[in-house]
Write a protein that holds these residues in place. Structure first.
Motif, PDB file in Angstrom:
ATOM      1  N   VAL A  22      -5.266  -8.282   1.230  1.00 37.06           N
ATOM      2  CA  VAL A  22      -5.322  -9.616   1.414  1.00 37.06           C
ATOM      3  C   VAL A  22      -5.031 -10.238   0.841  1.00 37.06           C
ATOM      4  CG1 VAL A  22      -7.451 -11.406   0.054  1.00 37.06           C
ATOM      5  CG2 VAL A  22      -8.110  -9.268   0.574  1.00 37.06           C
ATOM      6  N   LEU A  23      -3.349 -10.682   0.472  1.00 40.44           N
ATOM      7  CA  LEU A  23      -3.127 -11.024   0.103  1.00 40.44           C
ATOM      8  C   LEU A  23      -1.495 -10.802   0.534  1.00 40.44           C
ATOM      9  CD1 LEU A  23      -3.563 -12.721  -3.494  1.00 40.44           C
ATOM     10  CD2 LEU A  23      -4.635 -13.663  -1.698  1.00 40.44           C
TER      11      LEU A  23
ATOM     12  N   GLY B  23      -0.198 -17.614   5.317  1.00 37.53           N
ATOM     13  CA  GLY B  23      -1.609 -17.725   5.484  1.00 37.53           C
ATOM     14  C   GLY B  23      -1.790 -17.783   3.909  1.00 37.53           C
ATOM     15  N   ALA B  24      -1.692 -17.067   3.439  1.00 35.69           N
ATOM     16  CA  ALA B  24      -1.858 -16.296   2.456  1.00 35.69           C
ATOM     17  C   ALA B  24      -2.060 -17.433   1.210  1.00 35.69           C
ATOM     18  CB  ALA B  24      -1.826 -15.069   2.180  1.00 35.69           C
ATOM     19  N   THR B  25      -0.328 -17.970   1.285  1.00 30.48           N
ATOM     20  CA  THR B  25      -0.556 -18.704  -0.244  1.00 30.48           C
ATOM     21  C   THR B  25      -1.077 -19.775  -0.211  1.00 30.48           C
ATOM     22  OG1 THR B  25       1.772 -18.869   0.617  1.00 30.48           O
ATOM     23  CG2 THR B  25       2.082 -17.101  -0.228  1.00 30.48           C
ATOM     24  N   ASP B  26      -0.852 -20.827   1.008  1.00 29.51           N
ATOM     25  CA  ASP B  26      -1.132 -22.165   1.689  1.00 29.51           C
ATOM     26  C   ASP B  26      -3.030 -22.039   0.887  1.00 29.51           C
ATOM     27  OD1 ASP B  26       0.576 -22.873   2.409  1.00 29.51           O
ATOM     28  OD2 ASP B  26       0.692 -22.990   4.604  1.00 29.51           O
ATOM     29  N   ALA B  27      -3.380 -20.544   1.614  1.00 30.01           N
ATOM     30  CA  ALA B  27      -5.123 -20.292   0.868  1.00 30.01           C
ATOM     31  C   ALA B  27      -5.450 -20.107   0.214  1.00 30.01           C
ATOM     32  CB  ALA B  27      -5.285 -18.713   1.618  1.00 30.01           C
ATOM     33  N   VAL B  28      -4.508 -20.194  -0.990  1.00 34.85           N
ATOM     34  CA  VAL B  28      -4.455 -19.657  -2.763  1.00 34.85           C
ATOM     35  C   VAL B  28      -3.962 -21.361  -3.370  1.00 34.85           C
ATOM     36  CG1 VAL B  28      -4.024 -19.096  -4.326  1.00 34.85           C
ATOM     37  CG2 VAL B  28      -4.020 -17.393  -2.587  1.00 34.85           C
TER      38      VAL B  28
ATOM     39  N   ARG C 152       7.553 -13.191  -6.331  1.00 33.47           N
ATOM     40  CA  ARG C 152       8.346 -13.085  -5.204  1.00 33.47           C
ATOM     41  C   ARG C 152       7.922 -13.269  -4.248  1.00 33.47           C
ATOM     42  NH1 ARG C 152       9.843  -8.225  -8.222  1.00 33.47           N
ATOM     43  NH2 ARG C 152       8.151  -7.132  -6.723  1.00 33.47           N
ATOM     44  N   LEU C 153       5.912 -13.516  -3.825  1.00 32.03           N
ATOM     45  CA  LEU C 153       5.573 -13.617  -2.437  1.00 32.03           C
ATOM     46  C   LEU C 153       5.529 -14.601  -2.337  1.00 32.03           C
ATOM     47  CD1 LEU C 153       3.776 -10.275  -1.745  1.00 32.03           C
ATOM     48  CD2 LEU C 153       5.792 -10.603  -0.812  1.00 32.03           C
ATOM     49  N   GLY C 154       5.270 -15.878  -3.533  1.00 34.46           N
ATOM     50  CA  GLY C 154       5.734 -17.037  -3.468  1.00 34.46           C
ATOM     51  C   GLY C 154       3.682 -17.061  -3.924  1.00 34.46           C
TER      52      GLY C 154
END
Length: 268
Positions: free
Chosen positions: A12-13, A22-27, A57-59
């Motif tokens: 998911v992330l 787009g996952a970091t921006d979504a959170v 590490r992934l933001g």
């Protein structure tokens, strides 16, 4: 009214060692909207500290209290029942149990995804503990997970089922789809069950499990372990099936806006 969001992690992330686009921006968008978020994972090959470090590490900015894992639930269960763990888990997960006070001879067999360390001797020793009277804890009952090569691989659920069959004992499931696991995450952000949304890539443990627990919505993403037709394989079916976490957050925001407008019109 949607007032809290529960997010699965792997699939998911992030996918492997990379964040899903787009996952970091979504959170961040969820946080900016004032929605509390909890992160729940059935991953049992990594300890909690390692998962938090990977997210960093992934933001993703995730605190210890925002992340819920089956090992954490197992620790609480063992303490409440005064049992010492007999671990059938991946070596990297042992750290999450190292400082537990012993329950003497009162044991509980704790089964997770032991990866390549699964073998007959390991399972047979666990079986013998079970028939001697040990309790049986399953960190997660997942059938499959998406492996590093992009293909599905056998998860811990098959080994749990084998031990249940041989010992004639039913395991206490501590991770998803256990209602207690979902409810623990919701309680930590004081979110009513009927105002929560789950986002996951597993139609059985994430989606059906959340809806059976009573969460208002559960969104299935077409990333991670998702395979075509998953939305029709288990009941209850997803509230919606969307492309990815970005689309899921868009759905959540749109639904929340509709609810706010509906409440506004009721008050006029």
């Amino acid at each position: 009214m949607i007032s809290g969001v529960v997010l699965d992690l792997a699939g998911v992330l992030y996918d492997g060692k990379e964040a899903i686009p787009g996952a970091t921006d979504a959170v961040v968008r969820l946080h900016k909207a004032g929605l509390p978020v909890r992160f729940v994972s059935n991953t049992t090959r990594s300890n909690k500290r390692s998962i938090l470090d990977q997210l960093d590490r992934l933001g993703f900015s995730v605190t210890n209290g925002e992340l819920f894992t089956p090992a954490q639930a197992a620790r609480e269960w063992l303490g409440q029942h005064n049992r010492s763990p007999y671990l059938v888990v991946h070596p990297d997960l042992v750290a999450d149990f190292h400082d537990l006070a012993g329950g003497g001879d009162r044991k509980a067999v704790v089964v997770g995804d032991a990866g390549m360390t699964f073998d007959y001797l390991m399972l047979n020793r666990a079986f013998r503990e079970l028939i001697k009277g040990a309790e049986f804890l399953a960190l997660a009952p997942n059938r499959t997970f998406k492996d590093a090569d992009g293909e599905l691989s056998l998860d811990a659920g098959a080994f749990v089922a084998a031990l249940e069959f041989a010992s004639q004992k039913s395991a206490v499931v501590l991770g998803k789809p256990s209602p207690a696991f979902f409810l623990s995450a919701l309680a930590s952000m004081q979110c009513p069950i009927a105002e929560a949304v789950m986002v996951g890539d597993d139609a059985e443990t994430d989606i059906a499990g959340a809806l059976r627990t009573g969460l208002a919505h559960a969104l299935l993403v077409r990333t991670g372990k998702y395979r075509r037709g998953d939305e029709d394989r288990f009941k209850p079916s997803p509230t919606a099936t969307v492309d990815d976490i970005s689309a899921a957050v868009h759905w959540i925001m749109a639904a929340r806006n509709r609810e706010e407008k509906s409440l506004g019109s009721c008050h006029t």
